[in-house]
Design an enzyme around this catalytic site. Structure first.
Site, short mmCIF file in Angstrom:
data_model
loop_
_atom_site.label_atom_id
_atom_site.label_comp_id
_atom_site.label_asym_id
_atom_site.label_seq_id
_atom_site.Cartn_x
_atom_site.Cartn_y
_atom_site.Cartn_z
N ASN A 1 0.85 -1.19 0.00
CA ASN A 1 0.00 0.00 0.00
C ASN A 1 0.89 1.25 0.00
O ASN A 1 1.55 1.54 0.98
CB ASN A 1 -0.90 -0.02 1.24
CG ASN A 1 -1.90 1.14 1.27
OD1 ASN A 1 -1.55 2.27 0.99
ND2 ASN A 1 -3.13 0.83 1.62
N PRO A 2 0.90 2.01 -1.10
CA PRO A 2 1.80 3.17 -1.19
C PRO A 2 1.48 4.25 -0.16
O PRO A 2 2.38 4.94 0.33
CB PRO A 2 1.60 3.68 -2.62
CG PRO A 2 0.28 3.13 -3.04
CD PRO A 2 0.13 1.82 -2.36
N LYS B 1 0.28 3.80 2.95
CA LYS B 1 0.83 3.36 4.24
C LYS B 1 2.34 3.49 4.24
O LYS B 1 2.94 3.91 5.24
CB LYS B 1 0.42 1.91 4.51
CG LYS B 1 -1.03 1.72 4.86
CD LYS B 1 -1.41 0.25 4.93
CE LYS B 1 -0.63 -0.50 5.97
NZ LYS B 1 -1.09 -1.91 6.09
N ASP C 1 -1.21 -4.65 10.92
CA ASP C 1 -2.59 -4.82 10.51
C ASP C 1 -3.43 -3.82 11.28
O ASP C 1 -3.11 -3.48 12.42
CB ASP C 1 -3.09 -6.24 10.76
CG ASP C 1 -4.37 -6.54 9.99
OD1 ASP C 1 -4.59 -5.91 8.93
OD2 ASP C 1 -5.16 -7.39 10.42
N THR C 2 -4.47 -3.33 10.62
CA THR C 2 -5.32 -2.31 11.22
C THR C 2 -6.77 -2.73 11.16
O THR C 2 -7.22 -3.31 10.17
CB THR C 2 -5.14 -0.96 10.49
OG1 THR C 2 -3.80 -0.51 10.68
CG2 THR C 2 -6.10 0.09 11.03
N PHE D 1 -7.35 4.31 1.99
CA PHE D 1 -7.78 4.72 3.32
C PHE D 1 -9.25 5.15 3.28
O PHE D 1 -9.55 6.34 3.43
CB PHE D 1 -6.92 5.89 3.83
CG PHE D 1 -5.46 5.57 3.99
CD1 PHE D 1 -4.98 5.04 5.18
CD2 PHE D 1 -4.57 5.80 2.95
CE1 PHE D 1 -3.63 4.76 5.34
CE2 PHE D 1 -3.22 5.52 3.10
CZ PHE D 1 -2.75 4.99 4.30
N HIS E 1 -3.51 6.18 14.27
CA HIS E 1 -3.26 4.96 15.02
C HIS E 1 -1.92 4.36 14.65
O HIS E 1 -1.17 3.90 15.52
CB HIS E 1 -4.38 3.96 14.73
CG HIS E 1 -4.82 4.02 13.30
ND1 HIS E 1 -4.33 3.17 12.33
CD2 HIS E 1 -5.66 4.88 12.65
CE1 HIS E 1 -4.87 3.49 11.16
NE2 HIS E 1 -5.67 4.52 11.32
N ARG E 2 -1.58 4.39 13.36
CA ARG E 2 -0.30 3.83 12.91
C ARG E 2 0.87 4.67 13.43
O ARG E 2 1.89 4.14 13.85
CB ARG E 2 -0.27 3.74 11.39
CG ARG E 2 0.97 3.02 10.85
CD ARG E 2 0.85 2.73 9.37
NE ARG E 2 -0.25 1.80 9.11
CZ ARG E 2 -1.44 2.16 8.62
NH1 ARG E 2 -1.69 3.43 8.35
NH2 ARG E 2 -2.38 1.27 8.42
#
Length: 208
Positions: A9-10, A12, A71-72, A156, A190-191
């Site tokens: 995922n670019p 992320k 992981d989210t 997202f 969160h990340r």
């Protein structure tokens, strides 16, 4: 030592790069190692899925590579914690961003504002071959809006419908401001919060 972030995922990837670059940590993508891996995400929790990704990538990298996988999940109170770890396959098959946005709003069309609470949770797993594996998590609380904003950030979907009362802004708007370095002293996602918890371990493993 090198750090590989196990994601295709670019969006992320760029988020993690922006967080770690100020600490003199270079982040490598799977493409930098000529890897095209579709890791299984068949676990029953964020921890299990992050671990599955981590172990999958570790099989293909040398010993001098530290792998970071995550992981989210999104947990919506009115939907009894749905979609949880199944954001992308909420309806049982892979969904595109817009389908996720519309499905969420449809499910919550009769939910009053005071009961639209939700939270993001990210779990990061970090490890290397013949080394220990460590986990770090980050949580971001907010609410699901009744209508999406126009902004879309590929990969997202919830950034267009997730409002953060603490900052009185949408997550997507905050994300853009953060990327533009206008809010560099704040941690919103969160990340980002999980990465900050993991930072001392990364510095130690990479000998930065």
């Amino acid at each position: 030592m090198k750090l590989l972030y196990a994601t295709s995922n670019p969006g992320k990837f760029q988020e993690v790069v922006s967080q770690l670059t100020p600490h003199h940590i270079k982040v490598y993508s799977p493409l930098d190692f000529n890897l095209k891996i579709d890791a299984d995400e068949t676990g029953n929790s964020l921890e299990e899925n992050a671990l599955l990704k981590l172990k999958t990538y570790l099989r293909f990298v040398p010993k001098n590579v530290v792998v970071m996988a995550d992981d989210t999940g999104v947990e919506i109170e009115a939907l009894n914690g749905e979609p949880g770890i199944h954001v992308r396959r909420w309806k049982g098959y892979r969904m595109e961003d817009e389908a996720i946005i519309q499905y969420c709003l449809e499910r919550m069309k009769d939910v009053p504002k005071e009961k639209r609470g939700a939270q993001f949770r990210t779990v990061i797993a970090i490890g290397q071959n013949e080394g220990d594996i460590q986990f770090f998590d980050g949580i971001l609380k907010g609410t699901i809006t009744e209508q999406p904003i126009k902004l879309r950030m590929k990969g997202f979907p919830f950034e267009s419908i997730f409002y953060i009362p603490e900052y009185q802004m949408m997550l997507g708007d905050l994300h853009q401001l953060s990327q533009k370095k206008k809010l560099r002293n704040y941690l919103f996602s969160h990340r980002e919060k999980a990465i900050q918890k993991a930072l001392p371990t990364l510095i130690r493993l990479l000998a930065v």
